[in-house]
Design a protein around this motif. Sequence first.
Motif, PDB file in Angstrom:
ATOM      1  N   ILE A 121       0.825  -1.211   0.000  1.00 53.07           N
ATOM      2  CA  ILE A 121       0.000   0.000   0.000  1.00 53.07           C
ATOM      3  C   ILE A 121       0.862   1.264   0.000  1.00 53.07           C
ATOM      4  O   ILE A 121       0.543   2.253  -0.663  1.00 53.07           O
ATOM      5  CB  ILE A 121      -0.944  -0.004   1.218  1.00 53.07           C
ATOM      6  N   LEU A 122       1.983   1.224   0.731  1.00 54.60           N
ATOM      7  CA  LEU A 122       2.803   2.424   0.861  1.00 54.60           C
ATOM      8  C   LEU A 122       3.719   2.667  -0.334  1.00 54.60           C
ATOM      9  O   LEU A 122       4.318   3.730  -0.444  1.00 54.60           O
ATOM     10  CB  LEU A 122       3.663   2.344   2.127  1.00 54.60           C
ATOM     11  N   ARG A 123       3.841   1.701  -1.218  1.00 55.16           N
ATOM     12  CA  ARG A 123       4.719   1.871  -2.374  1.00 55.16           C
ATOM     13  C   ARG A 123       4.217   3.050  -3.198  1.00 55.16           C
ATOM     14  O   ARG A 123       3.155   3.003  -3.800  1.00 55.16           O
ATOM     15  CB  ARG A 123       4.718   0.581  -3.202  1.00 55.16           C
ATOM     16  N   SER A 124       4.950   4.140  -3.190  1.00 54.06           N
ATOM     17  CA  SER A 124       4.454   5.398  -3.761  1.00 54.06           C
ATOM     18  C   SER A 124       4.112   5.288  -5.240  1.00 54.06           C
ATOM     19  O   SER A 124       3.204   5.948  -5.727  1.00 54.06           O
ATOM     20  CB  SER A 124       5.490   6.507  -3.560  1.00 54.06           C
ATOM     21  N   ARG A 125       4.803   4.426  -5.972  1.00 53.22           N
ATOM     22  CA  ARG A 125       4.547   4.342  -7.406  1.00 53.22           C
ATOM     23  C   ARG A 125       3.217   3.674  -7.726  1.00 53.22           C
ATOM     24  O   ARG A 125       2.808   3.607  -8.876  1.00 53.22           O
ATOM     25  CB  ARG A 125       5.687   3.603  -8.103  1.00 53.22           C
ATOM     26  N   ASN A 126       2.553   3.156  -6.701  1.00 52.62           N
ATOM     27  CA  ASN A 126       1.296   2.462  -6.951  1.00 52.62           C
ATOM     28  C   ASN A 126       0.110   3.392  -7.200  1.00 52.62           C
ATOM     29  O   ASN A 126      -0.950   2.948  -7.610  1.00 52.62           O
ATOM     30  CB  ASN A 126       0.962   1.529  -5.781  1.00 52.62           C
ATOM     31  N   ASN A 127       0.272   4.682  -6.907  1.00 60.31           N
ATOM     32  CA  ASN A 127      -0.768   5.667  -7.219  1.00 60.31           C
ATOM     33  C   ASN A 127      -2.123   5.332  -6.613  1.00 60.31           C
ATOM     34  O   ASN A 127      -3.161   5.442  -7.270  1.00 60.31           O
ATOM     35  CB  ASN A 127      -0.917   5.829  -8.741  1.00 60.31           C
ATOM     36  N   HIS A 128      -2.148   4.904  -5.374  1.00 59.50           N
ATOM     37  CA  HIS A 128      -3.401   4.565  -4.723  1.00 59.50           C
ATOM     38  C   HIS A 128      -4.135   5.830  -4.285  1.00 59.50           C
ATOM     39  O   HIS A 128      -3.556   6.732  -3.702  1.00 59.50           O
ATOM     40  CB  HIS A 128      -3.146   3.680  -3.507  1.00 59.50           C
ATOM     41  N   GLU A 129      -5.449   5.876  -4.547  1.00 58.30           N
ATOM     42  CA  GLU A 129      -6.238   7.072  -4.241  1.00 58.30           C
ATOM     43  C   GLU A 129      -6.558   7.199  -2.753  1.00 58.30           C
ATOM     44  O   GLU A 129      -6.861   6.206  -2.085  1.00 58.30           O
ATOM     45  CB  GLU A 129      -7.553   7.044  -5.021  1.00 58.30           C
ATOM     46  N   LYS A 130      -6.502   8.443  -2.271  1.00 55.65           N
ATOM     47  CA  LYS A 130      -6.961   8.786  -0.927  1.00 55.65           C
ATOM     48  C   LYS A 130      -7.825  10.042  -1.051  1.00 55.65           C
ATOM     49  O   LYS A 130      -7.403  11.032  -1.641  1.00 55.65           O
ATOM     50  CB  LYS A 130      -5.770   9.045   0.000  1.00 55.65           C
ATOM     51  N   GLU A 131      -9.034   9.966  -0.484  1.00 58.60           N
ATOM     52  CA  GLU A 131      -9.995  11.067  -0.626  1.00 58.60           C
ATOM     53  C   GLU A 131     -10.192  11.779   0.706  1.00 58.60           C
ATOM     54  O   GLU A 131     -10.308  11.136   1.754  1.00 58.60           O
ATOM     55  CB  GLU A 131     -11.332  10.527  -1.126  1.00 58.60           C
ATOM     56  N   TYR A 132     -10.239  13.115   0.646  1.00 53.98           N
ATOM     57  CA  TYR A 132     -10.364  13.941   1.850  1.00 53.98           C
ATOM     58  C   TYR A 132     -11.459  14.984   1.658  1.00 53.98           C
ATOM     59  O   TYR A 132     -11.721  15.416   0.531  1.00 53.98           O
ATOM     60  CB  TYR A 132      -9.061  14.689   2.131  1.00 53.98           C
ATOM     61  N   ILE A 133     -12.041  15.406   2.775  1.00 57.43           N
ATOM     62  CA  ILE A 133     -12.903  16.583   2.772  1.00 57.43           C
ATOM     63  C   ILE A 133     -12.239  17.615   3.672  1.00 57.43           C
ATOM     64  O   ILE A 133     -11.810  17.298   4.786  1.00 57.43           O
ATOM     65  CB  ILE A 133     -14.345  16.257   3.203  1.00 57.43           C
ATOM     66  N   VAL A 134     -12.125  18.839   3.147  1.00 53.92           N
ATOM     67  CA  VAL A 134     -11.309  19.865   3.804  1.00 53.92           C
ATOM     68  C   VAL A 134     -12.094  21.164   3.930  1.00 53.92           C
ATOM     69  O   VAL A 134     -12.759  21.593   2.980  1.00 53.92           O
ATOM     70  CB  VAL A 134     -10.018  20.127   2.995  1.00 53.92           C
ATOM     71  N   THR A 135     -12.009  21.786   5.083  1.00 53.25           N
ATOM     72  CA  THR A 135     -12.612  23.106   5.295  1.00 53.25           C
ATOM     73  C   THR A 135     -11.492  24.117   5.514  1.00 53.25           C
ATOM     74  O   THR A 135     -10.525  23.838   6.231  1.00 53.25           O
ATOM     75  CB  THR A 135     -13.555  23.096   6.511  1.00 53.25           C
ATOM     76  N   VAL A 136     -11.636  25.280   4.877  1.00 55.59           N
ATOM     77  CA  VAL A 136     -10.615  26.333   4.981  1.00 55.59           C
ATOM     78  C   VAL A 136     -11.211  27.603   5.577  1.00 55.59           C
ATOM     79  O   VAL A 136     -12.417  27.697   5.802  1.00 55.59           O
ATOM     80  CB  VAL A 136      -9.987  26.621   3.598  1.00 55.59           C
ATOM     81  N   ASN A 137     -10.337  28.564   5.829  1.00 60.88           N
ATOM     82  CA  ASN A 137     -10.728  29.739   6.612  1.00 60.88           C
ATOM     83  C   ASN A 137     -11.310  30.890   5.797  1.00 60.88           C
ATOM     84  O   ASN A 137     -11.720  31.909   6.365  1.00 60.88           O
ATOM     85  CB  ASN A 137      -9.527  30.253   7.404  1.00 60.88           C
ATOM     86  N   LYS A 138     -11.321  30.771   4.482  1.00 61.53           N
ATOM     87  CA  LYS A 138     -11.930  31.838   3.678  1.00 61.53           C
ATOM     88  C   LYS A 138     -12.569  31.248   2.426  1.00 61.53           C
ATOM     89  O   LYS A 138     -12.364  30.061   2.117  1.00 61.53           O
ATOM     90  CB  LYS A 138     -10.914  32.915   3.334  1.00 61.53           C
TER      91      LYS A 138
END
Length: 241
Positions: A121-138
């Motif tokens: 999973i950690l092998r960077s060349r594998n291009n595994h997707e990770k999805e996030y939801i992010v809130t910002v200050n403006k």
Amino acid sequence: MEYTRLNKAIAETGYCSRREADKLIESGKVKVNGKKAEMGVKVTREDEISVKGQVVTKTVKSIYLAFHKPVGITCTTDLRIKGNIISYINYPERIFPIGRLDKPSEGLIFMTNDGDIVNKILRSRNNHEKEYIVTVNKKITSDFIKRMGNGIPILDTVTKKCRVTKVNNYTFKIVLTQGLNRQIRRMCEYLRYDVTSLKRLRIMNISLGNIKPGKYRSFTKKELKDLLNLCEDSRKTHDGF
């Protein structure tokens, strides 16, 4: 393959303490795979340990957990660090996190005792997707979404192109295939935005769903099968690299 000192491995079976295990090893009463063990030897989960002719190897099935890490918990196996993820989850078997999620962030992280799947999973060349939801200050602008998606110069590189979708004036979703240190926060900071909350919703084919903060569940058989297939496919794709 992960190695553990023999005295620790014996102690983890509940047979005796590490100190007592040392005495047993020293007196020649411990064998590893049928051979007399020496002080300081290291073993793996695959080795058979016997004490006074009795097999004491602790058989532990592979563990795969989807854990909702709360804000304030540190993704480290160092038990000396206050608020470490191992002490917090307090799982009855030895497990460790796959990857990291920084202390101010929350959301999905995998916990396992399977070192092989960690490497896949950690092998960077594998291009595994990770999805996030992010809130910002403006307020989020169309320019912000475009620039985040096209790549931001941080940490002496430019981030890979990624999918960024506006949710509302202050919140967006982002799907990454990289795992740079504090990547999303640094990307936002470059554009003069501060992250006020960040939650990881998905890693590859496994979603956080309705797991509450501080709780976990085991992977389903289908999730594990699909995850391993994704790892295998990506590995094969990049064998020539």
